[in-house]
Design a protein around this motif. Structure first.
Motif, short mmCIF file in Angstrom:
data_model
loop_
_atom_site.label_atom_id
_atom_site.label_comp_id
_atom_site.label_asym_id
_atom_site.label_seq_id
_atom_site.Cartn_x
_atom_site.Cartn_y
_atom_site.Cartn_z
N LYS A 1 44.06 36.94 46.09
CA LYS A 1 45.33 36.49 45.50
C LYS A 1 46.52 36.83 46.38
O LYS A 1 47.53 36.14 46.34
CB LYS A 1 45.50 37.07 44.09
CG LYS A 1 45.56 38.58 44.03
CD LYS A 1 45.36 39.07 42.60
CE LYS A 1 43.91 38.96 42.19
NZ LYS A 1 43.56 39.57 40.91
N ASP B 1 39.61 33.75 41.08
CA ASP B 1 40.11 34.74 40.14
C ASP B 1 39.78 34.23 38.73
O ASP B 1 40.02 33.05 38.42
CB ASP B 1 41.64 34.85 40.33
CG ASP B 1 42.17 36.21 39.90
OD1 ASP B 1 41.44 36.93 39.20
OD2 ASP B 1 43.31 36.53 40.28
N SER B 2 39.20 35.09 37.87
CA SER B 2 38.65 34.60 36.61
C SER B 2 39.70 33.93 35.73
O SER B 2 39.44 32.89 35.12
CB SER B 2 37.97 35.74 35.85
OG SER B 2 38.90 36.75 35.55
N GLU B 3 40.92 34.50 35.69
CA GLU B 3 41.98 33.93 34.84
C GLU B 3 42.39 32.55 35.37
O GLU B 3 42.62 31.63 34.59
CB GLU B 3 43.21 34.84 34.82
CG GLU B 3 42.99 36.20 34.18
CD GLU B 3 42.33 37.20 35.09
OE1 GLU B 3 41.99 36.85 36.25
OE2 GLU B 3 42.12 38.36 34.67
N ASN C 1 48.00 44.09 39.24
CA ASN C 1 47.08 42.97 39.35
C ASN C 1 47.58 41.78 38.52
O ASN C 1 47.55 40.64 38.98
CB ASN C 1 45.68 43.38 38.91
CG ASN C 1 44.67 42.26 39.10
OD1 ASN C 1 44.55 41.70 40.18
ND2 ASN C 1 43.97 41.92 38.03
N LYS C 2 48.06 42.05 37.31
CA LYS C 2 48.54 40.95 36.46
C LYS C 2 49.83 40.37 37.02
O LYS C 2 50.05 39.16 36.97
CB LYS C 2 48.71 41.45 35.03
CG LYS C 2 48.42 40.45 33.96
CD LYS C 2 47.14 39.63 34.17
CE LYS C 2 45.88 40.46 34.26
NZ LYS C 2 44.66 39.59 34.43
N GLU D 1 48.89 38.15 39.68
CA GLU D 1 48.27 36.94 39.13
C GLU D 1 49.31 35.97 38.57
O GLU D 1 49.09 34.76 38.56
CB GLU D 1 47.24 37.32 38.06
CG GLU D 1 46.00 37.94 38.69
CD GLU D 1 44.90 38.25 37.70
OE1 GLU D 1 45.12 38.09 36.48
OE2 GLU D 1 43.81 38.67 38.14
MN MN3 Z 1 41.82 38.39 37.69
#
Ligand code: MN3
Length: 420
Positions: free
Chosen positions: A120, A145-147, A250-251, A254
């Motif tokens: 990311k 990235d899963s999201e 991390n968020k 993201e």
């Molecule tokens: Mn993620």
């Protein structure tokens, strides 16, 4: 047969990607592998997958690998990563750690390769540059990235394109019948304000597990240990991203990643803490309809979807059981006072230019120092904020300029914590 270059093949994402390739030899072949320091694992991977080229961390490791595999193309160092990124392949899986992923991604895109992006920081630091080059080269940027894979899946068929963009360019095709002949006129309508485009998306609901320190106060976090911070409740990942999850940077990263992947402004991206990690993110559309993507927390789902796009892959594993799991899906607002990194990321996005580069560079340096036992956990957000406040805002136009700002941010962060 898809030819795949895996950058970061000995890490968590890389090894899971190789597991997928191992189980689908009729579909995929690994033509290139790279590692930074785990050369023994890489050598085992070379024996099993027989790639055409590899890249390692330094010249000694390169000599060692070359001696064992005389026919293999062997690169090393930062330059090696950029060189191998230009090799002949169909898709590059970028699972490198941190800003080191930027230059190789840029090279792969300029060679027209599709990108499966697990790194990311590439978009956080180089979002404008990278997405512009993707459009120019017609390259697909497929989120791992899963999201973001979840958001991508929600958008497919709902106004999103292969590049995952949620907003369409203002284009209208009119069919005009003139004297019996058909003319197709592509009318580009530039609306007032420039960005009042067709917007099927009202909001992106970005979910977060909350990490190991969810519910804690600032004081309770001051003296947490490295081991506590590395103990993520839901996902098993590399150490840098696990610390980022504990600070919730991390968020924040993201949010910036989503802004560039889907071309959605930051004020339409809402973080929802969802400790069960079953809903991997959701999209609310202009009619109020919300589409969520769900599944057990398993990175093989987003990895396989990116590698096998546009088709899904048959993955063995448990099914999600709503009779047991579904009765306890909860959502809460993130505590932005405790997890300062979230606001820092939104602020960086709003400032634009070099601000996200500075934030990301300082964060990488400070996370490494925390993992080395040199600073405390809260030194991470506190120092990032100071570095961001004190560094002048500029507008980097090239990868080299971005990397220069990154180095300066790291240097200042290191000086600041040692000067205390
Ligand atoms: Mn993620």
């Amino acid at each position: 047969m898809k030819r795949i270059l895996i950058m970061g093949s000995t890490g968590s994402i890389g090894t899971q990607a190789l597991e997928i390739i191992r189980n689908n030899t009729d579909k995929f072949t690994a033509v290139g592998l790279t590692c930074r320091s785990r050369v023994d694992s890489l050598i085992e991977q070379i024996r099993e997958f027989s790639p055409e080229a590899v890249s390692v961390g330094n010249s000694e490791d390169a000599a060692r690998v070359q001696a064992e595999f005389p026919d293999l193309e062997v690169y090393y160092g930062d330059e090696g990563l950029v060189e191998i990124a230009g090799m002949e392949c169909d898709i590059v899986l970028n699972s490198l750690m941190g800003i080191s992923g930027l230059a190789p991604t840029y090279k792969a895109i300029s060679c027209g390769r599709d990108i499966a992006l697990a790194n990311k920081e590439t978009l956080v630091a180089g979002g404008a540059l990278v997405t512009e080059l993707c459009r120019e080269k017609g390259v697909k940027l497929l989120p791992v990235d899963s999201e973001h894979s979840a958001i991508f899946q929600c958008l497919e068929g709902n106004g999103g394109s292969a590049c995952g963009r949620a907003y369409r360019e203002p284009e209208q095709t009119l069919n005009i019948n003139r004297e019996g002949a058909h003319f197709n006129l592509d009318l580009k309508i530039n609306l007032k304000g420039g960005r009042q485009l067709y917007r099927p998306v009202r909001r992106i609901l970005l979910t977060a597990s909350g990490g190991p320190f969810r519910g804690r106060t600032i004081e309770e976090m001051r003296n947490v240990t490295i081991q506590q911070a590395l103990n993520h409740p839901k996902w098993s990942m590399g150490s840098k991203i696990t610390i980022d999850s504990a600070t919730m940077m991390n968020k924040g990263l993201e949010v910036i990643e989503a802004r560039w992947l889907f071309d959605v402004p930051a004020d339409r991206i809402d973080i929802h803490v969802h400790p069960e990690s079953i809903v991997h993110s959701m999209v609310e559309f202009c009619d109020g309809s919300v589409i969520a993507q769900m599944g057990l927390p398993d990175m093989k789902i987003p990895i396989s979807l990116a590698l096998n796009y546009p088709d899904r892959l048959d993955l063995p594993g448990d099914s999600l059981d709503f009779f047991t799991t579904g009765s306890a899906l909860t959502f809460e607002k993130p505590d932005r006072k405790v997890f300062r990194c979230i606001d820092l990321a939104y602020a960086a996005l709003e400032q634009g230019g070099s601000a996200p580069v500075v934030m990301n560079g300082a964060n990488e340096e400070l996370v490494a120092m925390f993992l080395a036992g040199k600073i405390g956990f809260l030194d991470i957000p506190e120092t990032i904020e100071k570095v961001m406040d004190r560094m002048e805002l500029t507008s980097p136009k090239t990868v080299d300029e971005i990397l220069e700002i990154d180095r300066e941010a790291r240097r200042r962060a290191a000086v600041m914590v040692s000067d205390r």
